[in-house]
Design an enzyme around this catalytic site. Sequence first.
Site, mmCIF file in Angstrom:
data_model
loop_
_atom_site.group_PDB
_atom_site.id
_atom_site.type_symbol
_atom_site.label_atom_id
_atom_site.label_comp_id
_atom_site.label_asym_id
_atom_site.label_seq_id
_atom_site.Cartn_x
_atom_site.Cartn_y
_atom_site.Cartn_z
ATOM 1 C CG HIS A 41 40.868 30.839 41.279
ATOM 2 N ND1 HIS A 41 39.875 31.325 40.465
ATOM 3 C CD2 HIS A 41 40.239 30.395 42.402
ATOM 4 C CE1 HIS A 41 38.706 31.179 41.076
ATOM 5 N NE2 HIS A 41 38.901 30.635 42.246
ATOM 6 C CD GLU A 131 35.856 39.477 38.537
ATOM 7 O OE1 GLU A 131 36.943 38.883 38.526
ATOM 8 O OE2 GLU A 131 35.640 40.494 37.849
ATOM 9 C CB SER A 224 44.285 30.808 37.324
ATOM 10 O OG SER A 224 44.636 32.058 36.791
#
Length: 297
Positions: A41, A131, A224
Amino acid sequence: MEVLRITPRGYCHGVVDAFRIAKRVREGTQGPVYMLGQLVHNTHATDDLQEQGIKLVDPPNRLAGLEQINEGTVIFTAHGVSPQVKARAAEKGLNAVDATCSDVVRTHELVIRLAEQGYDVVYIGRKGHPEPEGVMGEAPGKVHLVQDFEDIEALQIENPRVAVTCQTTLSLWDTDELINRVRERYPQAEVHNEICRATQERQEAAVEAAKEVDLVIVVGSPRSSNSLRLVEVVKKLGGKPAHLVNDLEDIRPEWFTGIRKVGVTSGASTPSQLTRRVIEYLEALAPAQPAENAAQA
Ligand code: SF4
């Protein structure tokens, strides 16, 4: 104004491995190569990969993204993908290359094992992040994604076997609080804290540095997770202001009024040359006595 280079910062082993895999694939593969989501990211890193000829497909979820790829090679990113995505890629005849970080793979394996043993798994993670999407796909219906206290209150698990685990890039301290709340609701819950070492070390260093600086600059992309968490922990645990900057243009000179010492750190997916540019800029702002606690930039 002094500039303190906080260490460790920047690339982690998972990001380095993902770049190595992507480079090897691009150099050794005929035909189109795609990354399914940003490989890591960071917009600068993603732009570089695109310049090297790796095309970006970046939809809100990985399965939908696969429908945009009909030939060639697809790289699964460091954040991991669900088995459903792997199966669909195989069905479509794509050459799939997996750049999932080994720490994320470990969480997948943990969830598979727990589900096989009959557990319901409370998974602390950020909604919309790839994730959790990948991990939840390992045991559909058995993994309960929670992001905050309200989500934990809303849990309805009847199963006596409960486990709690988490995304690798969360805030250490917020996650502890959420784990404790899960254990208040389910005292029997087995705890598996999966925050990775890279995230842990960067957060601890940033909080420690906050004791001796007036302000912390975190270099990283707004997408991120670990960069955003660095800003949060400096503010919450370090008690100091912190700003996320994706590039030099994001820096506002007024932030530094009255600041004697600024700390600089960066997320695990931030290219080191970008962090170096930010440090050089800050040192040039007021080049009095730059201080370092590491040679790395
Ligand atoms: Fe792996 Fe942690 Fe780096 Fe994510 S931040 S790629 S989990 S080492």
